[in-house]
Write a protein that holds these residues in place. Sequence first.
Motif, PDB file in Angstrom:
ATOM      1  N   ARG A  36       0.838  -1.202   0.000  1.00 47.97           N
ATOM      2  CA  ARG A  36       0.000   0.000   0.000  1.00 47.97           C
ATOM      3  C   ARG A  36       0.874   1.253   0.000  1.00 47.97           C
ATOM      4  N   VAL A  37       0.406   2.271  -0.692  1.00 48.33           N
ATOM      5  CA  VAL A  37       1.077   3.575  -0.700  1.00 48.33           C
ATOM      6  C   VAL A  37       0.668   4.343   0.556  1.00 48.33           C
ATOM      7  N   ALA A  38       1.639   5.011   1.188  1.00 43.35           N
ATOM      8  CA  ALA A  38       1.372   5.706   2.444  1.00 43.35           C
ATOM      9  C   ALA A  38       1.686   7.188   2.389  1.00 43.35           C
ATOM     10  N   SER A  39       1.983   7.732   1.215  1.00 40.21           N
ATOM     11  CA  SER A  39       2.273   9.163   1.116  1.00 40.21           C
ATOM     12  C   SER A  39       1.656   9.731  -0.149  1.00 40.21           C
ATOM     13  N   ARG A  40       1.421  11.027  -0.114  1.00 35.67           N
ATOM     14  CA  ARG A  40       0.778  11.700  -1.238  1.00 35.67           C
ATOM     15  C   ARG A  40       1.580  11.546  -2.524  1.00 35.67           C
ATOM     16  N   ASP A  41       2.914  11.543  -2.417  1.00 39.89           N
ATOM     17  CA  ASP A  41       3.759  11.449  -3.616  1.00 39.89           C
ATOM     18  C   ASP A  41       4.020  10.015  -4.058  1.00 39.89           C
ATOM     19  N   GLY A  42       3.553   9.036  -3.283  1.00 42.38           N
ATOM     20  CA  GLY A  42       3.713   7.637  -3.657  1.00 42.38           C
ATOM     21  C   GLY A  42       5.040   7.011  -3.285  1.00 42.38           C
ATOM     22  N   ARG A  43       5.935   7.770  -2.645  1.00 40.00           N
ATOM     23  CA  ARG A  43       7.261   7.239  -2.324  1.00 40.00           C
ATOM     24  C   ARG A  43       7.261   6.354  -1.080  1.00 40.00           C
ATOM     25  N   ASN A  44       6.378   6.612  -0.154  1.00 40.80           N
ATOM     26  CA  ASN A  44       6.333   5.852   1.096  1.00 40.80           C
ATOM     27  C   ASN A  44       5.362   4.692   0.929  1.00 40.80           C
ATOM     28  N   ARG A  45       5.822   3.475   1.191  1.00 37.90           N
ATOM     29  CA  ARG A  45       4.978   2.309   0.966  1.00 37.90           C
ATOM     30  C   ARG A  45       5.077   1.335   2.135  1.00 37.90           C
ATOM     31  N   VAL A  46       3.961   0.668   2.412  1.00 39.63           N
ATOM     32  CA  VAL A  46       3.898  -0.368   3.439  1.00 39.63           C
ATOM     33  C   VAL A  46       3.877  -1.722   2.745  1.00 39.63           C
ATOM     34  N   PRO A  47       4.780  -2.634   3.101  1.00 33.65           N
ATOM     35  CA  PRO A  47       4.864  -3.918   2.387  1.00 33.65           C
ATOM     36  C   PRO A  47       3.614  -4.779   2.556  1.00 33.65           C
ATOM     37  N   ALA A  48       3.486  -5.752   1.673  1.00 37.21           N
ATOM     38  CA  ALA A  48       2.407  -6.738   1.768  1.00 37.21           C
ATOM     39  C   ALA A  48       2.534  -7.528   3.066  1.00 37.21           C
ATOM     40  N   TYR A  49       1.415  -8.067   3.517  1.00 38.60           N
ATOM     41  CA  TYR A  49       1.439  -8.877   4.737  1.00 38.60           C
ATOM     42  C   TYR A  49       0.333  -9.931   4.659  1.00 38.60           C
ATOM     43  N   ALA A  50       0.458 -10.945   5.497  1.00 38.76           N
ATOM     44  CA  ALA A  50      -0.510 -12.039   5.530  1.00 38.76           C
ATOM     45  C   ALA A  50      -0.939 -12.308   6.972  1.00 38.76           C
ATOM     46  N   LEU A  51      -2.165 -12.785   7.132  1.00 38.16           N
ATOM     47  CA  LEU A  51      -2.717 -13.114   8.444  1.00 38.16           C
ATOM     48  C   LEU A  51      -3.313 -14.516   8.406  1.00 38.16           C
ATOM     49  N   VAL A  52      -3.189 -15.233   9.507  1.00 39.43           N
ATOM     50  CA  VAL A  52      -3.795 -16.557   9.656  1.00 39.43           C
ATOM     51  C   VAL A  52      -4.516 -16.604  10.989  1.00 39.43           C
ATOM     52  N   ASP A  53      -5.779 -17.032  10.960  1.00 38.13           N
ATOM     53  CA  ASP A  53      -6.569 -17.266  12.172  1.00 38.13           C
ATOM     54  C   ASP A  53      -6.927 -18.745  12.218  1.00 38.13           C
ATOM     55  N   LEU A  54      -6.887 -19.324  13.404  1.00 36.17           N
ATOM     56  CA  LEU A  54      -7.265 -20.725  13.598  1.00 36.17           C
ATOM     57  C   LEU A  54      -8.326 -20.817  14.691  1.00 36.17           C
ATOM     58  N   GLY A  55      -9.342 -21.658  14.443  1.00 34.52           N
ATOM     59  CA  GLY A  55     -10.416 -21.748  15.420  1.00 34.52           C
ATOM     60  C   GLY A  55     -10.985 -23.149  15.517  1.00 34.52           C
ATOM     61  N   ALA A  56     -11.804 -23.327  16.537  1.00 33.70           N
ATOM     62  CA  ALA A  56     -12.526 -24.583  16.748  1.00 33.70           C
ATOM     63  C   ALA A  56     -13.878 -24.251  17.358  1.00 33.70           C
ATOM     64  N   ARG A  57     -14.823 -25.143  17.108  1.00 37.55           N
ATOM     65  CA  ARG A  57     -16.170 -24.966  17.623  1.00 37.55           C
ATOM     66  C   ARG A  57     -16.677 -26.322  18.106  1.00 37.55           C
ATOM     67  N   TYR A  58     -17.242 -26.325  19.304  1.00 41.57           N
ATOM     68  CA  TYR A  58     -17.793 -27.570  19.847  1.00 41.57           C
ATOM     69  C   TYR A  58     -19.270 -27.347  20.162  1.00 41.57           C
ATOM     70  N   ARG A  59     -20.119 -28.117  19.478  1.00 37.90           N
ATOM     71  CA  ARG A  59     -21.565 -28.047  19.703  1.00 37.90           C
ATOM     72  C   ARG A  59     -21.968 -29.220  20.573  1.00 37.90           C
ATOM     73  N   PHE A  60     -22.686 -28.888  21.616  1.00 41.13           N
ATOM     74  CA  PHE A  60     -23.074 -29.929  22.579  1.00 41.13           C
ATOM     75  C   PHE A  60     -24.367 -29.502  23.252  1.00 41.13           C
ATOM     76  N   ARG A  61     -24.784 -30.198  24.272  1.00 43.31           N
ATOM     77  CA  ARG A  61     -25.997 -29.845  24.998  1.00 43.31           C
ATOM     78  C   ARG A  61     -25.666 -29.731  26.474  1.00 43.31           C
ATOM     79  N   LEU A  62     -26.195 -28.673  27.077  1.00 37.41           N
ATOM     80  CA  LEU A  62     -26.167 -28.519  28.535  1.00 37.41           C
ATOM     81  C   LEU A  62     -27.555 -28.866  29.030  1.00 37.41           C
ATOM     82  N   GLY A  63     -27.706 -30.064  29.573  1.00 39.58           N
ATOM     83  CA  GLY A  63     -29.044 -30.553  29.840  1.00 39.58           C
ATOM     84  C   GLY A  63     -29.743 -30.763  28.513  1.00 39.58           C
ATOM     85  N   ASP A  64     -30.891 -30.092  28.321  1.00 37.57           N
ATOM     86  CA  ASP A  64     -31.613 -30.181  27.058  1.00 37.57           C
ATOM     87  C   ASP A  64     -31.345 -28.985  26.159  1.00 37.57           C
ATOM     88  N   ALA A  65     -30.445 -28.103  26.566  1.00 40.38           N
ATOM     89  CA  ALA A  65     -30.229 -26.851  25.836  1.00 40.38           C
ATOM     90  C   ALA A  65     -29.088 -26.965  24.840  1.00 40.38           C
TER      91      ALA A  65
END
Length: 648
Positions: A576-605
């Motif tokens: 990404r460009v970070a200055s009006r003249d285009g000289r200042n730039r922020v490099p590319a970057y990557a993100l990773v998220d990891l998750g888990a989900r457990y579906r169950f019942r609490l009593g009948d709920a």
Amino acid sequence: MQTRIPTPWLWTVGAALAACAGAVQAQRAGDNAVTAAEDAFGATLGNESIGLYSAKQVRGFSPVDAGNVRMDGIYFDRQGTVPPALVEGSTIRVGPSALNYPFPAPTGIVDYRLKKAGDERVLSVLAALNAYGAPALELDARLPLAEGRFGIAANLAISREEYYDGADARYVRAGLVPRWRPSENVEILPFWSISRGRDEEVAPTILTAGPYRPPKIERRRHFGQSWSDNEYDSRNFGVLAKARIGADWAFAGGVVRSINDQPQGFAELFADTTREGLTRERVVADPRQRYASTSGELRLSRSFREGPRLHVLHAAVRGRGVDNEYGGSAPAIDYGWRPLGEPQPQPRPDAFEFGERTHDHVEQWTAGLAYEGRWREVGEWNLGIQRSRYRKRIVQPGLAPALSRDDPWLPSASVSLQLSPRLAVYAGHTRGLEESGIAPDDAANRNQALPAIRTRQSDAGLRWKLGEDMKLVAGAFDVRKPYFATDENNVFAPLAEVRHRGVELSLSGKPADNWNLVAGAVLMRPRVSGEAVRLGRVGDRPIGQTEQMLRTDVEYRPPWLPGWSFDASMSRYGERVASRDGRNRVPAYALVDLGARYRFRLGDAPASLRLLVANVGDTFTWNIYGNNSFGLTDGRRYVAQLTVDFDG
């Protein structure tokens, strides 16, 4: 003094309510953005978000700033926040998903869905430890009071949120949506919501002295003043109504009051930051700022059939009246030089010398006619024309009142052709008149209202059904608008024209048993043109825009682990460009998220436990606010959320 909500109390309340659960079908416990997403272009469901785009960024622009917001398909002018307490989610309508809107808009549309009571009584309890250990509790009720006729959806959420810069804040959010169905063909939805934030320490804005990035600093360490807290009260209330009259007529309409009231505000500017990390802290205090709008839409539709063809005519009127009070900032307090990221507490001044505020009033009326045609197994098309009358009166201290006006014709047209049962192509063009927000904190004209602008968008592409459970959308787009940036005097204003051309891809569905996939890409060529570029006043790439966005969300439910699912989100953002003249730039970057989900019942709920590690690699990058203006971003964080649905 800040009140902190004890974490054990949240979990105790949640567990106690869950223990009382009776039998009921899943409500909030079944929320899952990956399985619910229609495509990869952006959606929210409850507290989860997914996709390439959001309410603040579609094809490089903000639909919210542009005024392209809907509530259950009905236009409203959003000024404050729309909390999850009021809506069950939102969808970004862009490309083929916008074809069925009689009056589309450039920059896409954000369509919120109100919470609604059904015919089952459900109370959902959500208790969470969010990012950086911040606790939250949410109660969500769907209460049918007269079966098939009247019910109430209500939500109350309290939280303490922690931020990447070490700041924190307290929030209360609530929403109420009665649902009245006096007959089978009529639905009336009054609604009300409030979001209240207190003790919200200000995020730092870091301005470098030249075209370079600030040195990397430690996150989760607040280095502003502890007393420079923002406060806000945001409210939305109104009523929506929809009715079908006979076999051929339909009515939809609503009126909404949206208010964003900021009793206290500050900006923390770290100016003239050197490459070595020396900076000068400047604190700017604001008096009360208030943005309030009353808006609405009335739409009447007439449909008729002709063999395999359906024709629909729409006539609509939209209007809004906006009254804003802003500005009046006190002179900046300069606390001198110090190392960036190092706190240097200073006593709060006894008083601030606020100036007079600016007042502006906007009145806009838009009338439109549209025609939709649908031919079974052949295609569909949409033609529309709108005439808008826009007036804006600005009263600034020490200046004569200024009047801005525009009366544009706004045409739109789109077509989709069914080439086979699995393949369709589409194309469209639309023009719009949009607001452009206010000048940012780091500009000399900070908080100044900006003029309305004319915009246009063209797009085309295809929809391809791959097998029974997968769908591909591929399209090209071209969006053109005036380009706003700070000039040589640091005044934020339109300097040129910006054009965002690119392609966007979405692949979604079930590639195999027990798998769900939502993957998307935006490959864009944003360019600035005009006299300011030719004279070298601005560069040919717009500030903050990337040429590449990639995102993939995948979920797997192993058959040998009943109730469990595992998910990953992977995204990459280009340089990404970070200055009006285009000289200042922020490099590319990557993100990773990891998750888990457990579906169950609490009593009948029904219940679910959601676990998430966001930004697993603790990637460091910079937000870009403007010309050589930067902000911190989130690091690695952990989330745990327990949701239980029980019979109310």
